[in-house]
Design a protein around this motif. Structure first.
Motif, short mmCIF file in Angstrom:
data_model
loop_
_atom_site.label_atom_id
_atom_site.label_comp_id
_atom_site.label_asym_id
_atom_site.label_seq_id
_atom_site.Cartn_x
_atom_site.Cartn_y
_atom_site.Cartn_z
N THR A 167 37.49 58.40 33.87
CA THR A 167 37.51 59.52 32.93
C THR A 167 37.38 60.80 33.73
O THR A 167 36.55 60.87 34.65
CB THR A 167 36.35 59.41 31.91
N HIS A 174 43.20 59.49 25.32
CA HIS A 174 43.23 58.18 25.97
C HIS A 174 44.65 57.92 26.46
O HIS A 174 45.55 57.67 25.67
CB HIS A 174 42.80 57.10 24.96
N TRP A 218 35.42 56.24 20.11
CA TRP A 218 34.86 54.94 20.52
C TRP A 218 34.01 54.39 19.39
O TRP A 218 33.80 55.06 18.37
CB TRP A 218 34.07 55.07 21.83
N GLN A 268 47.17 55.67 27.97
CA GLN A 268 47.34 54.23 28.16
C GLN A 268 48.72 53.98 28.75
O GLN A 268 49.74 54.11 28.07
CB GLN A 268 47.19 53.52 26.82
N GLN A 290 36.29 54.39 14.87
CA GLN A 290 36.78 54.98 16.12
C GLN A 290 37.43 56.35 15.85
O GLN A 290 37.20 57.30 16.59
CB GLN A 290 37.77 54.01 16.78
N ILE A 293 34.95 57.58 25.71
CA ILE A 293 36.14 57.85 26.52
C ILE A 293 36.42 59.35 26.45
O ILE A 293 35.76 60.09 25.73
CB ILE A 293 37.38 57.07 26.01
N SER A 311 35.40 61.94 21.12
CA SER A 311 35.55 60.73 21.93
C SER A 311 35.68 59.56 20.98
O SER A 311 34.73 59.23 20.27
CB SER A 311 34.33 60.54 22.84
N THR A 359 43.87 54.19 31.20
CA THR A 359 43.79 52.74 31.02
C THR A 359 45.16 52.13 31.24
O THR A 359 46.16 52.70 30.82
CB THR A 359 43.32 52.41 29.57
N ASP A 411 46.38 58.05 22.77
CA ASP A 411 45.72 57.58 21.55
C ASP A 411 46.70 56.66 20.81
O ASP A 411 47.09 55.66 21.38
CB ASP A 411 45.23 58.76 20.70
N THR A 442 40.94 59.79 29.68
CA THR A 442 40.57 58.47 30.22
C THR A 442 41.87 57.72 30.47
O THR A 442 42.79 57.77 29.65
CB THR A 442 39.68 57.69 29.23
N ASN A 498 37.30 50.88 21.88
CA ASN A 498 36.56 51.38 23.03
C ASN A 498 35.07 51.24 22.72
O ASN A 498 34.57 51.86 21.80
CB ASN A 498 36.92 52.85 23.28
#
Ligand code: FES
Length: 205
Positions: A128, A95, A56, A97, A45, A91, A54, A137, A154, A135, A87
């Motif tokens: 996104t 990220h 993922w 979160q 990742q 994304i 990205s 979440t 992240d 993105t 992920n």
């Protein structure tokens, strides 16, 4: 987030990842290399984040992990799809979160969410941004409730947020800056606002 995405057709670990993998695999006794599956998925990742912008884990990379650890691919798929921190589709570059669990919610996580939507141009959780930057979440408690509300960008935690400071944080990310993680109001670890009130050293004098 789009329901369909392009899966790459190949994946190979780069030199930085190989160096990390060598360290990780040494932690496990001979024959128990499958125990390294979670850290190796993290390595994938991170590498995707470095290379593709990205972070993922593509299917083909899960196969590479399975091959490296001598385990059936299905067992890697099971792990990668079970844990929400992996992920399994592309994304945004960052990220966001947002913790929405009770302590963060009571301390204003709704305002943090609103700031993420406004400043990041995001419609809601799972979205996104059109520019591919963010993105969004929702996550459950990240263990930083002492300085609620918080978000993780992240792997970095930002704490003691409100609407304005979240907007400012997202603005910094857009400009390519990465503010120092932790409390955005300068709180020392999880001490009371204004600084520690006990064990300050004065007791021994
Ligand atoms: S409730 Fe948000 S970090 Fe624990």
């Amino acid at each position: 987030m789009s329901a369909h995405h392009e899966e790459p057709t190949s994946f190979a670990f780069d030199a930085e990842s190989e160096a990390k993998i060598a360290t990780i695999i040494r932690r496990y006794p001979e024959g128990k290399q499958a125990s390294a599956v979670i850290p190796l998925l993290y390595v994938v990742q991170k590498q995707m984040g470095r290379q593709a912008g990205s972070a993922w884990v593509p299917r083909v990379a899960m196969d590479v992990v399975a091959d490296r650890l001598g385990m059936p691919p299905i067992r890697v798929y099971e792990v990668a799809t079970f844990y929400f921190m992996f992920n399994t589709r592309p994304i945004g570059r960052f990220h966001l979160q947002v913790c929405g669990t009770t302590p963060c919610w009571l301390r204003g996580s709704d305002e943090v969410l609103r700031a993420c939507k406004d400043a990041g141009h995001l419609k809601g959780y799972g979205d996104t941004s059109a520019d591919g930057m963010f993105t969004l979440t929702e996550v459950e408690c990240m263990g930083a409730c002492v300085n609620a509300p918080m978000i993780a960008v992240d792997d970095d935690y930002y704490e003691d947020l409100d609407y304005e400071s979240t907007v400012a944080l997202i603005g910094s990310l857009k400009r390519g800056e990465r503010p120092t993680p932790g409390s955005v109001i300068g709180r020392q670890t999880s001490a009371p606002e204004g600084g520690p009130q006990v064990l300050t050293g004065a007791e021994s004098e």
